[in-house]
Design a protein around this motif. Structure first.
Motif, short mmCIF file in Angstrom:
data_model
loop_
_atom_site.label_atom_id
_atom_site.label_comp_id
_atom_site.label_asym_id
_atom_site.label_seq_id
_atom_site.Cartn_x
_atom_site.Cartn_y
_atom_site.Cartn_z
N LYS A 129 0.81 -1.22 0.00
CA LYS A 129 0.00 0.00 0.00
C LYS A 129 0.84 1.28 0.00
O LYS A 129 0.29 2.38 -0.10
CB LYS A 129 -0.92 0.02 1.23
CG LYS A 129 -1.96 -1.10 1.24
CD LYS A 129 -2.76 -1.07 2.54
CE LYS A 129 -3.78 -2.20 2.60
NZ LYS A 129 -4.51 -2.21 3.90
N SER A 130 2.15 1.13 0.13
CA SER A 130 3.01 2.30 0.33
C SER A 130 3.14 3.17 -0.92
O SER A 130 3.51 4.34 -0.83
CB SER A 130 4.41 1.85 0.76
OG SER A 130 5.07 1.17 -0.30
N GLY A 131 2.90 2.59 -2.09
CA GLY A 131 3.10 3.32 -3.33
C GLY A 131 4.55 3.41 -3.76
O GLY A 131 4.87 4.09 -4.74
N ALA A 132 5.44 2.71 -3.05
CA ALA A 132 6.86 2.75 -3.38
C ALA A 132 7.15 1.90 -4.62
O ALA A 132 6.42 0.97 -4.94
CB ALA A 132 7.69 2.24 -2.20
N ARG A 133 8.23 2.24 -5.30
CA ARG A 133 8.74 1.43 -6.39
C ARG A 133 9.93 0.64 -5.85
O ARG A 133 10.93 1.21 -5.41
CB ARG A 133 9.16 2.31 -7.56
CG ARG A 133 8.00 3.07 -8.19
CD ARG A 133 8.50 4.18 -9.09
NE ARG A 133 9.31 3.67 -10.17
CZ ARG A 133 10.26 4.36 -10.81
NH1 ARG A 133 10.52 5.60 -10.43
NH2 ARG A 133 10.94 3.82 -11.79
N PHE A 134 9.82 -0.68 -5.88
CA PHE A 134 10.83 -1.54 -5.27
C PHE A 134 11.80 -2.03 -6.35
O PHE A 134 11.41 -2.60 -7.36
CB PHE A 134 10.18 -2.71 -4.56
CG PHE A 134 9.37 -2.29 -3.35
CD1 PHE A 134 9.99 -2.04 -2.15
CD2 PHE A 134 8.00 -2.11 -3.45
CE1 PHE A 134 9.26 -1.62 -1.04
CE2 PHE A 134 7.26 -1.71 -2.36
CZ PHE A 134 7.88 -1.46 -1.14
N SER A 135 13.08 -1.81 -6.08
CA SER A 135 14.12 -2.12 -7.06
C SER A 135 14.58 -3.57 -6.98
O SER A 135 14.74 -4.23 -8.00
CB SER A 135 15.31 -1.20 -6.82
OG SER A 135 16.43 -1.63 -7.55
N ILE A 136 14.82 -4.07 -5.78
CA ILE A 136 15.41 -5.40 -5.63
C ILE A 136 15.08 -5.94 -4.25
O ILE A 136 14.83 -5.18 -3.30
CB ILE A 136 16.94 -5.34 -5.82
CG1 ILE A 136 17.52 -6.74 -6.03
CG2 ILE A 136 17.63 -4.60 -4.68
CD1 ILE A 136 18.96 -6.73 -6.54
N MET A 137 15.05 -7.28 -4.13
CA MET A 137 14.94 -7.93 -2.82
C MET A 137 15.52 -9.33 -2.95
O MET A 137 15.77 -9.83 -4.06
CB MET A 137 13.49 -7.99 -2.35
CG MET A 137 12.61 -8.98 -3.06
SD MET A 137 10.92 -8.98 -2.42
CE MET A 137 10.31 -10.51 -3.12
N ASN A 138 15.76 -9.97 -1.83
CA ASN A 138 16.24 -11.34 -1.85
C ASN A 138 15.30 -12.20 -2.67
O ASN A 138 14.08 -12.14 -2.51
CB ASN A 138 16.33 -11.91 -0.43
CG ASN A 138 17.76 -11.89 0.08
OD1 ASN A 138 18.68 -11.48 -0.63
ND2 ASN A 138 17.96 -12.32 1.31
N GLY A 139 15.88 -13.03 -3.54
CA GLY A 139 15.07 -13.86 -4.42
C GLY A 139 14.83 -15.26 -3.90
O GLY A 139 14.24 -16.09 -4.60
#
Length: 606
Positions: free
Chosen positions: A49-59
């Motif tokens: 819900k934050s509206g953030a654009r997420f670039s990367i995270m642990n896969g």
């Protein structure tokens, strides 16, 4: 044209005394994309819900690359993580060459990395890439350092991750080049960036504030910026503390880096990287975009389409620029164009491309009108620049093997060629009305195959057919079922059987009878399992549609085009071949309409 790099920062590394939602919100307010690592520790609903654009995270959460048990767990965990990534819209999902601890850190070491482990790691990553294709996500493989932070960890060095990713060369598996780790023991970072260039998905420049290069101070961020300016492809999007392109490359420099532009072309291991503009972002355009991206010798830099939104979406997927066809032709930094637009635009775009000095691969047919195609051939001949036409079936591994065996004399002189080409279902009538008819749209592939296999054009054509699958096709003036006989000057014959409906799948077979034997190439099946019981034997059906059946052929076709461009050799399929196939299609149409055998004289039906 200049593009700006967007920055991203890892929320878990900043403002550690603040709640995660506050950090994400603050980074978004500052214009950053957001990196995450240990996603199970966070409230996904709030992040969503934050509206953030997420670039990367642990896969992944569990598993390893190089053993059967660990690989199975890694695949399961990566698929689970892919669902989370899609939920949050994460651009890249990160992998390491080792297992994680309870905090999501890569720590599992091993004493010896064997050749068998390398092969298993490559196989595991291939399965990850295939899964990523299914899920529509991109994974990156991050390098680590051995001397300081991760002693004994397998596949840790940047050279290790580069070897694995480049060996697979899959657009859904890229490098996360971590410069902090790489500068500990791997030499010149700038040269490493250039070496990794074709496979970079992200360039991570720092992971903990205040870390220093041991013994010599900060990483040379200015040098990295200059390398990006003079070597990296044009970027789009952003990465986590990195420069990022969705599905493509990324890197970031503290303080921001703007208007970084590449050289018109760059070299990797002595090979020229061909910059490509794609004209057409429809179904076939997307197939070709994947082939271009998968070949390390080519880079898709621009996409155009009459549908601007389609062009933007496909360009974004591959880190390219959405441009008009005129802008692509005028750009001196673009070496080649691939034309996958509607048929009525092919001839004009071919002419514009050769006048602009581009290498050209154009989908079949050259045009629906033979006279227009002949005029285009004359323009190209005057310009002195060759053009390759996209008859992809020549590059099917099975059909190509049949051709090689025939050319090697394995069955003597070819006498009777039989080509079966049945679609699983008829196209919409609206498509039929614009297609030029079955002979120009569908059978033209088979006419080219017959000419290619026999190494000659037919002397005459006899075609019979009817509309028995869909009466609406007949009402539109076309047919859906046909048998065409090509008569060659030396007495050889080729029989082409076409139908718009084969309920069991996409039926594609060739049989060639020679003076000393027979060659045949059968269907590609959905799988190779055969069930045999007392009731009989049952095998799988053919692949259902041409995209599945000929995906390898499209990739091989593009590879052959790049081979010819780089070596300066002749194209394996020429504009002349395309015009010949269209002339045969015209002759078949006339034969069906008039109920007679039609001769081909001087390349024209009479």
């Amino acid at each position: 044209m200049h593009d700006s790099f967007e920055l991203a920062a890892c929320a878990e590394m900043l403002w550690r005394d603040k709640p995660m939602q506050w950090r994400v919100k603050r980074l978004t307010e500052l214009g950053f994309q957001v990196g995450l690592w240990n996603w199970p520790a966070h409230d996904l609903a709030l992040l969503e819900k934050s509206g953030a654009r997420f670039s990367i995270m642990n896969g992944y959460l569990h598993g390893r690359l190089a053993d059967d048990e660990g690989a199975a767990e890694l695949l399961r965990s990566a698929r689970e993580t892919a669902q989370v990534g899609k939920r949050l819209g994460v651009a890249r999902l990160n992998l390491h060459g080792t297992g994680l601890d309870e905090h999501g850190l890569p720590v599992a070491a091993c004493e010896t990395v064997t050749g068998a482990m390398w092969l298993k790691a490559r196989d595991t990553l291939a399965r990850i890439a295939d899964m990523a294709d299914e899920e529509g996500v991109t994974f990156t493989l991050e390098n680590l350092n051995l001397p300081v932070d991760h002693p004994g960890v397998p596949f840790a060095r940047a050279q290790d991750t580069l070897a694995l990713v480049s060996a697979l060369n899959h657009p859904r598996l890229r490098l996360n080049l971590d410069l902090y780790h790489a500068q500990i023991g791997e030499g010149n970072l700038i040269e490493l960036c250039r070496q990794c260039l074709p496979w970079i998905g992200e360039v991570q420049v720092a992971d903990v504030p205040g870390r220093r290069e041991p013994g010599s101070g900060e990483i040379n961020y200015a040098g990295v910026a200059r390398a990006a300016r003079h070597g990296l492809p044009r970027p789009r999007g952003a990465g986590g503390l990195c420069l990022g392109r969705p599905g493509g490359g990324a890197a970031s420099i503290p303080g921001g880096v703007h208007d970084l532009t590449p050289l018109d072309r760059f070299h990797f291991s002595g090979v020229i990287m061909i910059k490509v503009g794609l004209l057409g972002a429809g179904r076939i355009g997307k197939v070709h975009a994947r082939s271009i991206a998968a070949d390390r010798r080519s880079q898709l830099v621009a996409v155009s389409d009459i549908d601007a939104q389609a062009a933007r979406e496909l360009a974004s997927t591959h880190g390219a620029r959405p441009l008009s066809s005129q802008e692509i032709m005028a750009d001196p930094g673009i070496d080649a164009v691939l034309i996958a637009t509607s048929t009525d635009t092919h001839a004009a775009l071919i002419e514009a491309a050769v006048h602009a000095g581009k290498a050209v691969l154009c989908e079949k047919p050259v045009d629906l009108n033979l006279e227009r195609a002949l005029a285009c051939q004359a323009v190209v001949a005057k310009a002195g620049r060759p053009v390759m036409i996209g008859f992809n079936r020549r590059f099917d591994p099975n059909f190509a093997a049949l051709k090689r065996a025939f050319d090697a004399g394995e069955i003597g002189k070819g006498e009777l060629l039989s080509i079966t080409s049945f679609d699983p279902a008829p196209p919409p009538v609206g498509y039929v009305k614009l297609s030029g008819g079955l002979f120009r749209d569908m059978a033209i592939h088979d006419f080219d195959m017959a000419c290619w296999i026999f190494g000659a054009a037919p002397a005459s054509v006899t075609a019979i057919g009817s509309s028995i699958v869909d009466p609406a096709i007949g009402a539109a003036g076309d047919l859906d079922t046909a048998v065409i006989t090509l008569h060659f000057a030396d007495g050889r014959m080729a029989v082409v059987k076409n139908s718009r409906r084969a309920v069991y799948g996409y039926d594609q077979r060739i049989e060639l009878l020679g003076s000393d034997g027979l060659l045949s190439a059968g269907n590609v099946l959905e799988h190779t399992v055969t069930r045999i019981t007392t009731a009989g034997a049952q095998a799988a059906k053919p692949e259902y549609f041409f995209l599945e059946r000929y995906m390898k052929a499209y990739a091989a076709e593009w590879s052959a085009f790049v081979d010819a461009v780089q070596s300066g050799s002749d194209y394996p399929v020429t504009l002349r071949d395309g015009v010949h196939a269209l002339a045969v299609a015209d002759a078949a149409t006339l034969s069906w309409q008039e109920g007679r055998t039609v001769k081909l004289i001087g390349g024209r039906p009479t």
